[in-house]
Design a protein around this motif. Sequence first.
Motif, PDB file in Angstrom:
ATOM      1  N   GLY A  54      29.622  35.134  31.839  1.00  0.00           N
ATOM      2  CA  GLY A  54      29.443  36.103  32.918  1.00  0.00           C
ATOM      3  C   GLY A  54      30.361  35.804  34.097  1.00  0.00           C
ATOM      4  N   VAL A  55      30.430  34.517  34.478  1.00  0.00           N
ATOM      5  CA  VAL A  55      31.311  34.122  35.586  1.00  0.00           C
ATOM      6  C   VAL A  55      32.772  34.350  35.200  1.00  0.00           C
ATOM      7  CG1 VAL A  55      32.060  32.184  37.024  1.00  0.00           C
ATOM      8  CG2 VAL A  55      29.631  32.434  36.445  1.00  0.00           C
ATOM      9  N   ARG A  56      33.097  33.980  33.963  1.00  0.00           N
ATOM     10  CA  ARG A  56      34.484  34.137  33.493  1.00  0.00           C
ATOM     11  C   ARG A  56      34.931  35.600  33.570  1.00  0.00           C
ATOM     12  NH1 ARG A  56      33.919  31.512  28.943  1.00  0.00           N
ATOM     13  NH2 ARG A  56      33.595  33.311  27.603  1.00  0.00           N
ATOM     14  N   GLU A  57      34.087  36.513  33.103  1.00  0.00           N
ATOM     15  CA  GLU A  57      34.484  37.924  33.096  1.00  0.00           C
ATOM     16  C   GLU A  57      34.506  38.491  34.515  1.00  0.00           C
ATOM     17  OE1 GLU A  57      35.983  39.218  30.542  1.00  0.00           O
ATOM     18  OE2 GLU A  57      35.620  37.215  29.744  1.00  0.00           O
ATOM     19  N   PHE A  58      33.608  37.993  35.367  1.00  0.00           N
ATOM     20  CA  PHE A  58      33.630  38.427  36.764  1.00  0.00           C
ATOM     21  C   PHE A  58      34.950  38.022  37.424  1.00  0.00           C
ATOM     22  CE2 PHE A  58      33.065  37.375  41.251  1.00  0.00           C
ATOM     23  CZ  PHE A  58      32.725  38.627  41.743  1.00  0.00           C
ATOM     24  N   LEU A  59      35.374  36.761  37.200  1.00  0.00           N
ATOM     25  CA  LEU A  59      36.622  36.288  37.816  1.00  0.00           C
ATOM     26  C   LEU A  59      37.837  36.990  37.213  1.00  0.00           C
ATOM     27  CD1 LEU A  59      35.841  32.452  38.121  1.00  0.00           C
ATOM     28  CD2 LEU A  59      35.736  34.202  39.914  1.00  0.00           C
ATOM     29  N   ARG A  60      37.770  37.280  35.917  1.00  0.00           N
ATOM     30  CA  ARG A  60      38.865  38.036  35.284  1.00  0.00           C
ATOM     31  C   ARG A  60      38.973  39.425  35.932  1.00  0.00           C
ATOM     32  NH1 ARG A  60      40.563  36.813  30.277  1.00  0.00           N
ATOM     33  NH2 ARG A  60      38.508  36.219  29.502  1.00  0.00           N
ATOM     34  N   GLY A  61      37.842  40.053  36.133  1.00  0.00           N
ATOM     35  CA  GLY A  61      37.826  41.367  36.767  1.00  0.00           C
ATOM     36  C   GLY A  61      38.315  41.307  38.206  1.00  0.00           C
ATOM     37  N   TYR A  62      37.944  40.240  38.915  1.00  0.00           N
ATOM     38  CA  TYR A  62      38.402  40.065  40.297  1.00  0.00           C
ATOM     39  C   TYR A  62      39.933  40.028  40.345  1.00  0.00           C
ATOM     40  CZ  TYR A  62      39.207  37.813  44.801  1.00  0.00           C
ATOM     41  OH  TYR A  62      39.667  37.516  46.056  1.00  0.00           O
ATOM     42  N   MET A  63      40.548  39.264  39.437  1.00  0.00           N
ATOM     43  CA  MET A  63      42.009  39.152  39.443  1.00  0.00           C
ATOM     44  C   MET A  63      42.677  40.453  38.997  1.00  0.00           C
ATOM     45  SD  MET A  63      42.524  36.308  40.802  1.00  0.00           S
ATOM     46  CE  MET A  63      44.248  35.883  40.577  1.00  0.00           C
ATOM     47  N   ALA A  64      42.058  41.173  38.084  1.00  0.00           N
ATOM     48  CA  ALA A  64      42.614  42.475  37.679  1.00  0.00           C
ATOM     49  C   ALA A  64      42.570  43.453  38.855  1.00  0.00           C
ATOM     50  CB  ALA A  64      41.833  43.019  36.488  1.00  0.00           C
ATOM     51  N   GLU A  65      41.474  43.410  39.617  1.00  0.00           N
ATOM     52  CA  GLU A  65      41.373  44.277  40.798  1.00  0.00           C
ATOM     53  C   GLU A  65      42.413  43.881  41.852  1.00  0.00           C
ATOM     54  OE1 GLU A  65      39.634  46.942  41.532  1.00  0.00           O
ATOM     55  OE2 GLU A  65      38.343  47.027  39.772  1.00  0.00           O
ATOM     56  N   PHE A  66      42.643  42.581  41.989  1.00  0.00           N
ATOM     57  CA  PHE A  66      43.644  42.124  42.961  1.00  0.00           C
ATOM     58  C   PHE A  66      45.031  42.633  42.563  1.00  0.00           C
ATOM     59  CE2 PHE A  66      46.009  38.231  44.824  1.00  0.00           C
ATOM     60  CZ  PHE A  66      46.306  38.931  45.987  1.00  0.00           C
ATOM     61  N   ARG A  67      45.345  42.539  41.286  1.00  0.00           N
ATOM     62  CA  ARG A  67      46.631  43.065  40.816  1.00  0.00           C
ATOM     63  C   ARG A  67      46.753  44.553  41.155  1.00  0.00           C
ATOM     64  NH1 ARG A  67      47.768  46.192  36.686  1.00  0.00           N
ATOM     65  NH2 ARG A  67      49.804  46.088  35.659  1.00  0.00           N
ATOM     66  N   ASP A  68      45.713  45.327  40.896  1.00  0.00           N
ATOM     67  CA  ASP A  68      45.774  46.769  41.191  1.00  0.00           C
ATOM     68  C   ASP A  68      45.905  47.006  42.693  1.00  0.00           C
ATOM     69  OD1 ASP A  68      45.503  47.126  38.506  1.00  0.00           O
ATOM     70  OD2 ASP A  68      43.442  47.868  38.560  1.00  0.00           O
ATOM     71  N   HIS A  69      45.243  46.179  43.475  1.00  0.00           N
ATOM     72  CA  HIS A  69      45.347  46.284  44.932  1.00  0.00           C
ATOM     73  C   HIS A  69      46.790  46.025  45.380  1.00  0.00           C
ATOM     74  CE1 HIS A  69      44.355  45.778  49.173  1.00  0.00           C
ATOM     75  NE2 HIS A  69      44.996  44.632  49.154  1.00  0.00           N
ATOM     76  N   ILE A  70      47.412  44.995  44.808  1.00  0.00           N
ATOM     77  CA  ILE A  70      48.806  44.673  45.161  1.00  0.00           C
ATOM     78  C   ILE A  70      49.697  45.874  44.863  1.00  0.00           C
ATOM     79  CG2 ILE A  70      50.793  43.222  44.558  1.00  0.00           C
ATOM     80  CD1 ILE A  70      48.739  40.970  43.903  1.00  0.00           C
ATOM     81  N   ILE A  71      49.524  46.459  43.691  1.00  0.00           N
ATOM     82  CA  ILE A  71      50.366  47.600  43.307  1.00  0.00           C
ATOM     83  C   ILE A  71      50.162  48.759  44.286  1.00  0.00           C
ATOM     84  CG2 ILE A  71      50.745  49.359  41.524  1.00  0.00           C
ATOM     85  CD1 ILE A  71      50.010  47.143  39.462  1.00  0.00           C
ATOM     86  N   ARG A  72      48.906  49.026  44.636  1.00  0.00           N
ATOM     87  CA  ARG A  72      48.635  50.137  45.563  1.00  0.00           C
ATOM     88  C   ARG A  72      49.301  49.884  46.915  1.00  0.00           C
ATOM     89  NH1 ARG A  72      43.550  50.485  42.839  1.00  0.00           N
ATOM     90  NH2 ARG A  72      42.604  48.928  44.186  1.00  0.00           N
ATOM     91  N   VAL A  73      49.167  48.662  47.431  1.00  0.00           N
ATOM     92  CA  VAL A  73      49.749  48.381  48.753  1.00  0.00           C
ATOM     93  C   VAL A  73      51.272  48.456  48.693  1.00  0.00           C
ATOM     94  CG1 VAL A  73      50.027  46.639  50.560  1.00  0.00           C
ATOM     95  CG2 VAL A  73      47.786  46.966  49.491  1.00  0.00           C
ATOM     96  N   LEU A  74      51.859  47.875  47.642  1.00  0.00           N
ATOM     97  CA  LEU A  74      53.322  47.857  47.552  1.00  0.00           C
ATOM     98  C   LEU A  74      53.893  49.258  47.341  1.00  0.00           C
ATOM     99  CD1 LEU A  74      53.988  44.625  45.434  1.00  0.00           C
ATOM    100  CD2 LEU A  74      54.076  44.903  47.928  1.00  0.00           C
ATOM    101  N   THR A  75      53.078  50.167  46.816  1.00  0.00           N
ATOM    102  CA  THR A  75      53.533  51.545  46.626  1.00  0.00           C
ATOM    103  C   THR A  75      53.822  52.211  47.970  1.00  0.00           C
ATOM    104  OG1 THR A  75      52.266  51.727  44.592  1.00  0.00           O
ATOM    105  CG2 THR A  75      52.920  53.797  45.631  1.00  0.00           C
ATOM    106  N   VAL A  76      52.990  51.939  48.953  1.00  0.00           N
ATOM    107  CA  VAL A  76      53.196  52.570  50.265  1.00  0.00           C
ATOM    108  C   VAL A  76      53.890  51.636  51.256  1.00  0.00           C
ATOM    109  CG1 VAL A  76      51.373  54.289  50.086  1.00  0.00           C
ATOM    110  CG2 VAL A  76      50.813  52.002  50.908  1.00  0.00           C
ATOM    111  N   LEU A  77      53.838  50.351  50.993  1.00  0.00           N
ATOM    112  CA  LEU A  77      54.472  49.371  51.874  1.00  0.00           C
ATOM    113  C   LEU A  77      55.350  48.452  51.022  1.00  0.00           C
ATOM    114  CD1 LEU A  77      51.315  48.433  54.001  1.00  0.00           C
ATOM    115  CD2 LEU A  77      53.292  49.721  54.820  1.00  0.00           C
TER     116      LEU A  77
END
Length: 193
Positions: A163-186
């Motif tokens: 459960g912890v492993r999949e939560f942390l995997r999801g956290y990092m996947a969300e961070f990657r998507d966040h980076i892409i979104r920010v870099l798209t406009v900035l």
Amino acid sequence: MATYKVGYFIGSLSSTSVNRELSRALIKLAPADMEFTEIPIRNLPLYSQDHDADYPPEAVALKEAIHASQAVLFVTPEFNRSIPGGLKNAIDWASRPWGQNAFDHIPAAVIGASIGQIGTALAQQSLRGVLSFCNARQMTAPEAYVQFTPQVFPGDGEVADEGVREFLRGYMAEFRDHIIRVLTVLPRTPRPS
Ligand SMILES: Cc1cc2nc3c(=O)[nH]c(=O)nc-3n(C[C@H](O)[C@H](O)[C@H](O)COP(=O)(O)O)c2cc1C
């Protein structure tokens, strides 16, 4: 394949840091197109405005490492319900001289582990306030408050609890998507260090 260069800060200076172990797990679980480089804070002198006209080499290296990153990740303990002094000192160096704040517009995420159940919640809130003033573009969700136990984190970046492993995997996947979104406009071209 595009890759995203992430500089990461470990808020702890401890040789047995549980947050360093958490960082190993996060790097293992991160999407394959994320590259990680630690941004060291250990050898920075204490910040003073007296240095603004002539930064010492350690502080120049800190700012260059941030400029060479497309995003930053903070993995920090909680000390006395806030962030450790060493990490705050590093942020102060990076944010100055006035007008040359290295965190301006940078995609950022915060996470931390403690041995108690509070899981660095108050330290992260404190850090978020600091990064907000520094104009970093923070991922606001998911939040991640990790209680560290040797059973869940046995070493070498392994996470024994699924459960912890999949939560942390999801956290990092969300961070990657966040980076892409920010870099798209900035858009952010890493400067060579
Ligand atoms: C000076 C100091 C203050 C601490 N304050 C807190 C705290 O406010 N909240 C908490 O959950 N743990 C606190 N702890 C315990 C830490 O969670 C624990 O030491 C943890 O291992 C620190 O992370 P690190 O191993 O990555 O350095 C504190 C530890 C120290 C040394």
